[in-house]
Scaffold this motif. Structure first.
Motif, short mmCIF file in Angstrom:
data_model
loop_
_atom_site.label_atom_id
_atom_site.label_comp_id
_atom_site.label_asym_id
_atom_site.label_seq_id
_atom_site.Cartn_x
_atom_site.Cartn_y
_atom_site.Cartn_z
N ASP A 1 1.04 -1.20 -0.19
CA ASP A 1 -0.79 -0.14 -0.17
C ASP A 1 1.01 1.58 -0.14
N LEU A 2 1.72 1.13 0.66
CA LEU A 2 3.16 2.77 0.82
C LEU A 2 3.49 2.36 -0.77
N MET A 3 4.29 2.23 -0.93
CA MET A 3 4.03 1.45 -2.50
C MET A 3 4.03 2.04 -3.15
N VAL A 4 2.67 1.97 -3.58
CA VAL A 4 1.43 2.52 -4.60
C VAL A 4 1.10 3.65 -4.12
N LEU A 5 1.13 4.05 -2.94
CA LEU A 5 0.92 5.45 -2.59
C LEU A 5 2.46 6.34 -3.09
N GLN A 6 3.00 5.64 -3.03
CA GLN A 6 4.35 6.58 -3.12
C GLN A 6 5.23 6.56 -5.02
N THR A 7 4.56 5.83 -5.29
CA THR A 7 4.39 5.85 -6.36
C THR A 7 3.36 6.90 -7.57
N LEU A 8 2.29 6.75 -7.44
CA LEU A 8 1.45 7.83 -7.17
C LEU A 8 2.00 9.07 -6.83
N SER A 9 2.11 8.72 -5.55
CA SER A 9 2.87 10.77 -5.19
C SER A 9 4.21 11.19 -6.12
N ALA A 10 4.69 10.13 -6.79
CA ALA A 10 5.98 10.71 -7.52
C ALA A 10 5.51 10.83 -8.79
N LEU A 11 4.50 9.86 -9.49
CA LEU A 11 4.56 10.22 -10.37
C LEU A 11 2.84 10.34 -11.01
N GLY A 12 2.37 10.96 -10.24
CA GLY A 12 1.37 11.35 -9.89
C GLY A 12 -0.09 9.94 -10.98
N THR A 13 -0.99 10.65 -12.14
CA THR A 13 -1.36 9.83 -12.26
C THR A 13 -1.03 8.72 -13.68
N LEU A 14 -1.17 7.53 -12.30
CA LEU A 14 -1.21 5.96 -13.54
C LEU A 14 -1.70 4.82 -13.18
N HIS A 15 -1.95 3.66 -13.92
CA HIS A 15 -2.74 2.90 -14.58
C HIS A 15 -2.38 1.93 -13.91
N GLY A 16 -2.81 0.73 -13.06
CA GLY A 16 -2.24 -0.51 -12.65
C GLY A 16 -1.05 -1.20 -12.79
N TYR A 17 -1.06 -1.31 -13.95
CA TYR A 17 0.51 -2.25 -14.77
C TYR A 17 1.13 -1.02 -14.93
N GLY A 18 1.06 0.06 -14.90
CA GLY A 18 2.26 1.13 -14.93
C GLY A 18 2.59 1.26 -13.16
N ILE A 19 1.15 1.31 -12.38
CA ILE A 19 2.21 1.17 -11.36
C ILE A 19 3.12 0.21 -10.94
N ALA A 20 2.03 -1.30 -11.13
CA ALA A 20 2.88 -2.15 -10.89
C ALA A 20 4.73 -1.68 -11.25
N ARG A 21 4.76 -2.35 -12.61
CA ARG A 21 6.30 -2.17 -13.26
C ARG A 21 6.69 -1.23 -12.52
N ARG A 22 6.08 0.21 -12.43
CA ARG A 22 7.21 0.77 -11.78
C ARG A 22 7.77 1.16 -10.16
N ILE A 23 7.49 0.22 -9.95
CA ILE A 23 7.71 -0.57 -8.56
C ILE A 23 8.51 -1.44 -8.44
N GLU A 24 8.30 -2.74 -9.45
CA GLU A 24 9.58 -3.43 -10.42
C GLU A 24 10.73 -2.74 -10.22
N GLN A 25 10.64 -1.95 -11.64
CA GLN A 25 11.67 -1.33 -11.50
C GLN A 25 12.46 -0.55 -10.68
N VAL A 26 11.76 0.04 -9.62
CA VAL A 26 12.81 0.39 -8.66
C VAL A 26 13.20 0.27 -7.51
N SER A 27 12.21 -1.18 -6.97
CA SER A 27 13.52 -2.24 -6.59
C SER A 27 13.87 -2.99 -6.73
N LEU B 1 9.34 -9.74 -5.01
CA LEU B 1 7.86 -10.50 -5.18
C LEU B 1 6.86 -10.49 -5.62
N LEU B 2 6.38 -10.00 -6.62
CA LEU B 2 5.49 -9.09 -6.99
C LEU B 2 5.11 -10.33 -7.70
#
Lengths: 120, 902
Positions: free
Chosen positions: A18-44, A49-50
Motif C-alpha cells: 500500500d505504501l509503495m503504491v502511494l509513494q509511486t502515485l505521489s511521485a509520478l502522478g496519475t497512473l494505471h495499475g500496470y504502470g504502478i506495478a511495473r514502476r515498483i518492480e523497476q524501482v525495486s 516478489l510481486l
C-alpha cells in the motif's frame, strides 16, 4: 547454502505494498495499475516478489479509504484503462507511513548490527 | 473518518458485487494487454509475450479473491458460504433437523407467548395516554366489600374540590350488575350491561370517541334526555356496525335513549376495571339525582398533575379527607373517610398497580417457568448436537487438515445453531401467535388486559434475543468441543471406547442430569400449583354450586307507598316461585338481590341494643335481601329457621346472620349459651321495627373470594327490606341447562318484559373466581409436561447413543456368556443412575426455589411431600421407559453381527 542458489526475491511485508503504491502515485502522478506495478518492480531493481495481480487488492483498499482516486481513461496508446491518482488525505497518510517506516528500518538496522557483547 | 468511509464503501460494494467484478475483469484485461504489448516490443514472440505477461501477473483467481476481500465484506461472503453449507448439511440430516426445530419451536413459542402476557400485564403501560398519571383512589380493603371500597357522590365532590394533586378526578358507579340494561328493538328485550360513569370519565382517561362524541357535563344532569355511548364490540355485534348509529334513539330500560357516540376498539372497560366481565354500553351517572342518597357507590380514578409523586398524592388525600362527608345532609358523617381501622380511608395507588399489581408474582413465576423450558430445550439441543458432532468429528478433522482454522469451524457450527434456532423461532412465533390469540379470547378468565394481548414489536425483539441466546447456549459447547479436538485423535478415533468419545459421554451425561433436574423443578412447581388448585376446589364455600343456576328476573314493584310496593313485590315473587317450583326437575327455588362471588354491599353494623360497640369494629356485614327458600336453593345450611312469607312488613323484623358474624357479636353480647337465635339486633335507628330478631344462623359463605376467608353476612327478607334487583336461584335434579327454556318461558309468561337473560350455573361464578388460578396452573402444568417430555427425550437420546457406541462391547459380552437380562439391567441401571442424580439435584433446587412460590399456593406447603413424591415417581417412571427402549435394543444385539461390524 545461500551461495549456491540465487538470492530468493524479497517477500512483501503486510502493508508495504500500500505504501509503495502511494509513494509511486505521489511521485509520478496519475497512473494505471500496470504502470504502478511495473514502476515498483523497476524501482525495486527486481528484488521484490510481486505478483502484479496483487496490486489490485491494494488499489481498491486505498481507494475505499479515500487515499487515492480512480477514473477510467485512455492510455497513451489509446487503450482504455483505469487511472489512479493520490488524494490529499492520501498524501497525509503517505507522510505518516513514510516516517514510520524510516524509523522502523533504522531501528531494525541497529538491532541487527548488534554484536555479541550487545554493543554496536 | 477513513475507517468509517471504508466500512460504508465495503457495505456498498458487497451489494454491487457483479458490477465491481466486471470492472475488475476489464481492468485485468487491460493490464494483460499492456504487458503483452510491452513484451512484444521487447521482441518476444506473441505466444511467449502472453505467457510472460500471465506469469508476471500471478494467480488470476487469488488476485480477484483478494480484491473482493479488500473491497467487500469478506465475513458476509463467508457467512453466505456457511449458510449454504449449513442448509445443505441440515437438509441431508432431515430427521435431526425436524426434531431440533420442533423442540426449539415449542420452547421459543412458549417463551414468546408468556413474554407477550408479561409485557401486556406488567411491562406495557395501560392503554391510555400518559397512563402513569392515572391513580386508583380507594380505601384499604375491609370486611364490608364494595360499600367500603367506594365513596358517596358528596364525598366525590369534596374530594375533587380539596385535592390539589390531580388534574381531575372521575369515577364510575361500582354497583352495576351484568344484564342491567334491557334493549328493546321491537321484540323481546335484549339484556346488556352498562356502566354509569361520571361525565368527565373519558376526559380523565384520555379516551377519544371512534364516532360521535363522549359525555359532556350536562349529559348527567337532572331532566336531560338519556344518552348512551356504545362500546365497539356491542356496536358491531348488536347494531351490525351501523355507520350512521350516532343520533339514533333506542328503547333502553323503557326510555328512548340517544346514541351519542361509539368508543374506539382499544377501549375495553371490563378488561381494565372488571376483568372477566363484558360491558356493552356506558351511560352518564346523575351525580345530583337519586344517587345522592345511595351512600357509597362511586369508585374514584384521578389523573395526577405531571410531576406529582405518589407520596404527594397520598399526603394530598389525607389532607382532603376531613372535608369529605358521607352525606352532606348528615353533618355527623363528615370526616368519616379520614380514618378507617387506623389506616387512612383514602389511599391512591397507581392505576396500573391496582389493575395488575397482584399478578406480579404469578407472572414472574410463569416467566421463570418458560425460561426453564428454554434452558431444557437448549440442553437437549446441545446433547443432540454433541451426538451429531461426534459422528461428524472426522469431517471436521478433515477440514482442519485441509487448512480450515478453528475459528472457521466454530463459526460453521454456530451458523448451524443459528439457522436451527431461527427456523425454530419462526415456527415458534406462529405457535405463540396461536396461543396469544387464544388467550386474548378467554373473555371469561378474570385476568385484566387479556383482550389487549398481542404480539408486538417488543415481542419480536424478544424473539430475536432468545433465538440468538439459545443458539449461543446450545451451539457453543459442541462447537468448542469439536474444534478443540486433536486432529490425529479424531481421524483415528473409531468412536468406540477411545478417550474422545468417553469424554463426550461424560459431557452428555452431565447435560442429561441438568435437564432432569430442571424438569424436576418445573414438575414440583406445577405439582404444587395443581395441589393448591385442588385445595381451592375443595373449599367449603358455604353454598353448593353444583346443580344450581341463577337467572336475573325483571320485576316492577313501583307503587305509591312503601307498603303497596312490598305487597306488589311479595305477590310477584310468590307467583314466580310457586310457578317455577312446579317445573319438573326443580328441587328448590328462591330469590336474592345479590349472589355470592359477585357484587355486594353493606348497610352498617347491626348491633344488640345496650351492648357497647368496640371502637375499632370492622365495618358491617354484607347484606343480602332474599325470599324464603333462597338459602335452601343455594345449599346454604341454616340453624334456626329460614324466612317465611308470613314475615310480613307489619310483623316483627327478622334477620338471618352467618356464623362468623354471630361469633363476633356474641363475643360482646354475652347471650345465654352464646346462642344468637332468638336474640335481637338493632339497626341503629329508633323507629318501629328497629329491633330485628335473629331467626337463624347461616353457614359462612365465601362471598368475595373462594380463597379468602369468609366474611360476615346478614340476610333480610324481601318482604321487609328493599332488594336492588332479583336473581332467581334454582336447585335442580337435572343439569341446569336442560331447564333453561322452561324456566325462561315461565318467567316470560308471568312478565312479558322479562328479557332472555343468561341462565347461568352457579358453578360458573365459582369458576370465574378461580379462573386466574386455573389459568396459571394450566400454563405451568403444560410447561412441566413439556419439560418432562424433553427430559425423557434427552435420557433416551443419551442411552440410545451409548448403546450404539457400545454395540461391539455388548456383542463381546454376550459372546462371553452375558445373559439378555444382564445386558438389559446394565443399560437400565445406567439410565436410573442418571435420572437419580438429576432428581437429587432437582429436588434440592426445588426445595430452595419452592419457597419463592409459597405466596401463590393455597393450603399447600412449599415442601408438600405428596408433590415431591409424585414428582420423583413420575420422573423415575419416565426415565425407566426412556431407558427400557434402548435396553431392549441392546439385548437384541446379535453377537456375531456386532463383532463382524466395524
Amino acid at each position: 547454502m545461500g551461495e549456491f542458489t540465487p538470492d530468493p526475491k524479497l517477500d512483501l511485508l503486510q502493508g508495504t505494498l500500500d505504501l509503495m503504491v502511494l509513494q509511486t502515485l505521489s511521485a509520478l502522478g496519475t497512473l494505471h495499475g500496470y504502470g504502478i506495478a511495473r514502476r515498483i518492480e523497476q524501482v525495486s531493481g527486481d528484488e521484490i516478489l510481486l505478483n502484479q495481480g496483487t496490486i489490485y487488492a491494494s488499489l481498491v483498499r486505498l481507494q475505499q479509504q479515500g487515499l487515492i482516486d480512480a477514473e477510467w481513461g485512455t492510455s497513451d496508446n489509446n487503450r482504455k484503462a483505469k487511472f489512479y491518482s493520490i488524494t490529499k488525505s492520501g498524501r497525509k497518510q503517505l507522510a505518516k507511513d513514510a516516517v514510520y517506516w524510516q524509523r522502523l528500518s533504522t531501528v531494525m538496522g541497529r538491532v541487527l548490527a548488534m554484536d555479541a557483547e550487545g554493543g554496536m | 473518518m477513513g475507517r468509517v468511509q471504508g466500512g460504508l464503501n465495503r457495505v456498498r460494494s458487497f451489494f454491487r458485487k457483479p458490477a465491481l467484478d466486471a470492472d475488475l475483469e476489464a481492468e485485468i484485461a487491460a493490464h494483460i494487454e499492456m504487458a503483452i504489448e510491452e513484451n512484444l516490443q521487447r521482441g518476444m514472440t506473441p505466444v511467449e509475450a502472453r505467457r510472460q505477461a500471465l506469469i508476471r501477473f500471478g494467480g488470476m483467481e487469488p488476485a480477484k479473491e483478494k480484491h473482493r476481500e479488500a473491497r467487500g465484506l469478506m465475513k458476509l461472503d463467508i457467512l453466505l458460504q456457511d449458510l449454504k453449507y449449513t442448509i445443505r448439511t441440515l437438509s441431508r440430516d432431515r430427521g435431526f433437523t425436524v426434531v431440533a426445530v420442533l423442540i426449539l419451536a415449542l420452547g421459543i413459542g412458549a417463551n414468546i407467548a408468556v413474554f407477550s402476557v408479561v409485557n401486556t400485564l406488567l411491562l406495557r403501560p395501560l392503554p391510555f395516554p400518559a397512563a402513569q398519571q392515572l391513580a386508583w383512589i380507594a380505601p384499604p380493603p375491609t370486611k364490608c366489600g364494595l360499600s367500603c371500597a367506594t365513596y358517596s357522590t358528596d364525598a366525590y365532590d369534596e374530594f375533587r374540590m380539596y385535592s390539589r394533586a390531580y388534574q381531575d378526578v372521575t369515577g364510575y358507579f361500582a354497583f352495576s350488575s351484568p344484564g342491567n340494561l334491557s334493549l328493546t328493538l321491537g321484540g323481546t328485550p335484549i339484556p346488556a350491561t352498562s356502566i354509569d360513569v361520571i361525565a368527565n370519565f373519558f376526559e380523565v382517561l384520555g379516551v377519544q370517541p371512534a364516532m360521535g362524541r363522549l359525555f359532556r357535563p350536562e349529559d348527567g344532569r337532572n331532566g336531560t334526555a338519556p344518552v348512551v355511548v356504545l362500546t365497539d364490540a356491542w356496536w358491531r355485534r348488536q347494531f351490525n356496525g351501523d355507520p350512521a348509529i350516532v343520533g339514533k334513539t333506542f328503547d333502553m330500560n323503557g326510555r328512548q335513549t340517544t346514541v351519542i357516540g361509539v368508543l374506539p376498539r382499544s377501549f375495553d372497560f371490563g378488561t381494565v376495571f372488571s376483568p372477566g366481565t363484558k360491558v356493552d354500553a356506558i351511560t352518564p351517572l346523575n351525580l345530583y339525582g337519586p344517587p345522592r342518597d345511595w351512600g357509597n357507590i362511586i369508585t374514584l380514578i384521578g389523573r395526577m398533575k405531571p410531576g406529582v409523586s405518589l407520596a404527594q398524592v397520598q399526603a394530598d388525600a389525607v389532607a382532603a379527607a376531613p372535608h369529605m362527608c358521607w352525606n352532606n345532609k348528615y353533618p355527623k358523617s363528615c370526616g368519616s373517610y379520614a380514618e378507617k381501622n387506623g389506616a387512612g380511608g383514602i389511599v391512591p395507588v397507581p392505576l396500573k398497580e391496582y389493575v395488575s399489581g397482584r399478578l406480579h408474582r404469578a407472572l414472574v413465576v410463569l416467566w421463570l417457568a418458560v425460561g426453564m423450558i428454554l434452558l431444557i430445550v437448549c440442553v437437549n439441543l446441545s446433547n443432540l448436537l454433541l451426538a451429531r458432532a461426534a459422528s461428524r468429528s472426522k469431517e471436521f478433522a478433515m477440514r482442519g487438515a485441509l487448512g480450515a482454522s478453528r475459528l472457521r469451524i466454530i463459526r460453521q457450527l454456530l451458523t448451524e445453531s443459528l439457522v436451527l434456532s431461527f427456523t425454530g423461532a419462526v415456527l415458534g412465533l406462529g405457535l405463540a401467535w396461536v396461543l396469544v390469540s387464544w388467550f386474548a379470547h378467554q373473555g371469561a378468565v378474570a385476568l385484566p388486559l387479556l383482550s389487549a394481548l398481542r404480539i408486538d414489536g417488543a415481542a419480536l425483539a424478544w424473539t430475536v434475543l432468545i433465538a440468538v441466546t439459545a443458539a449461543t447456549l446450545f451451539g457453543l459447547m459442541p462447537g468448542l468441543r469439536m474444534a478443540g479436538g486433536n486432529l490425529h485423535e479424531s481421524l483415528k478415533d473409531t468412536g468406540q471406547g477411545s478417550g474422545q468419545s468417553r469424554k463426550h459421554d461424560r459431557i452428555r451425561s452431565v447435560l442429561v442430569v441438568s435437564e432432569v433436574a430442571l424438569a424436576c423443578v418445573l414438575l414440583v412447581g406445577a405439582g404444587l400449583l395443581l395441589r393448591s388448585f385442588m385445595q381451592v376446589l375443595d373449599v367449603d364455600l358455604g353454598f353448593q354450586p353444583e346443580r344450581a343456576a341463577a337467572v336475573k328476573v325483571e320485576y316492577n314493584d313501583s307503587a305509591l307507598t312503601q307498603d303497596a310496593s312490598v305487597q306488589k313485590r311479595t305477590a310477584i315473587f310468590q307467583q314466580i316461585l310457586s310457578r317455577v317450583s312446579s317445573i319438573p326437575g326443580v328441587e328448590a327455588a328462591g330469590v336474592s338481590d345479590y349472589l355470592p362471588l359477585g357484587q355486594n354491599r353493606s348497610w352498617g353494623t347491626p348491633w344488640p341494643e345496650g351492648v357497647p360497640q368496640p371502637d375499632k369494629a370492622p365495618a358491617g356485614p354484607l347484606v343480602y335481601v332474599v325470599t324464603p327458600g333462597y338459602l335452601r336453593a343455594m345449599g346454604t345450611n341454616i340453624r334456626g329457621r329460614d324466612f317465611t312469607w308470613s314475615d310480613g312488613p307489619h310483623g316483627e323484623s327478622v334477620v338471618v346472620i352467618n356464623q362468623a358474624y354471630a361469633r363476633f357479636v356474641a363475643g360482646y353480647a354475652h347471650w345465654p349459651n352464646n346462642d344468637p337465635v332468638g336474640q335481637t339486633l338493632s339497626n341503629g335507628s329508633t323507629g318501629p321495627g328497629h329491633l330485628m330478631r335473629i331467626v337463624g344462623v347461616a353457614a359462612d359463605v365465601h362471598e368475595e373470594s373462594v380463597e379468602g376467608e369468609a366474611g360476615w353476612q346478614i340476610y333480610y327478607p324481601m318482604t321487609q327490606a328493599s332488594p336492588t334487583g332479583a336473581e332467581l336461584v334454582l336447585r335442580t335434579t337435572l343439569p341446569p341447562a336442560e331447564l333453561a327454556n322452561s324456566v325462561l318461558r315461565t318467567l316470560r309468561d308471568i312478565n312479558p318484559q322479562q328479557p332472555f337473560a343468561d341462565f347461568k350455573p352457579i358453578q360458573t361464578l365459582v369458576d370465574h373466581a378461580n379462573s386466574p388460578r386455573r389459568f396459571f396452573m394450566l400454563l405451568v402444568a403444560s410447561f412441566a409436561g413439556l419439560g418432562l417430555l424433553l427430559a425423557a427425550l434427552g435420557i433416551y437420546g443419551v442411552i440410545s447413543y451409548s448403546v450404539t457406541q457400545r454395540t461391539q462391547e455388548i456383542g463381546i459380552r454376550m459372546a462371553l456368556g452375558a445373559s439378555i437380562t444382564t445386558v438389559q439391567m446394565s443399560v437400565i441401571a445406567k439410565t436410573l443412575r442418571l435420572a437419580l442424580v438429576g432428581v437429587a439435584v432437582g429436588t434440592a433446587a426445588s426445595l430452595l426455589l419452592s419457597r419463592g412460590i409459597a405466596a401463590l399456593l393455597f393450603g399447600t406447603a412449599p415442601t408438600d411431600p405428596i408433590t415431591f413424591a409424585g414428582m420423583i415417581l413420575l420422573l423415575g417412571t419416565v426415565a425407566l421407559v426412556a431407558g427400557y427402549l434402548p435396553a431392549r435394543r441392546a439385548s437384541r444385539i446379535n453377537p456375531m453381527v456386532a463383532l463382524r461390524n466395524n
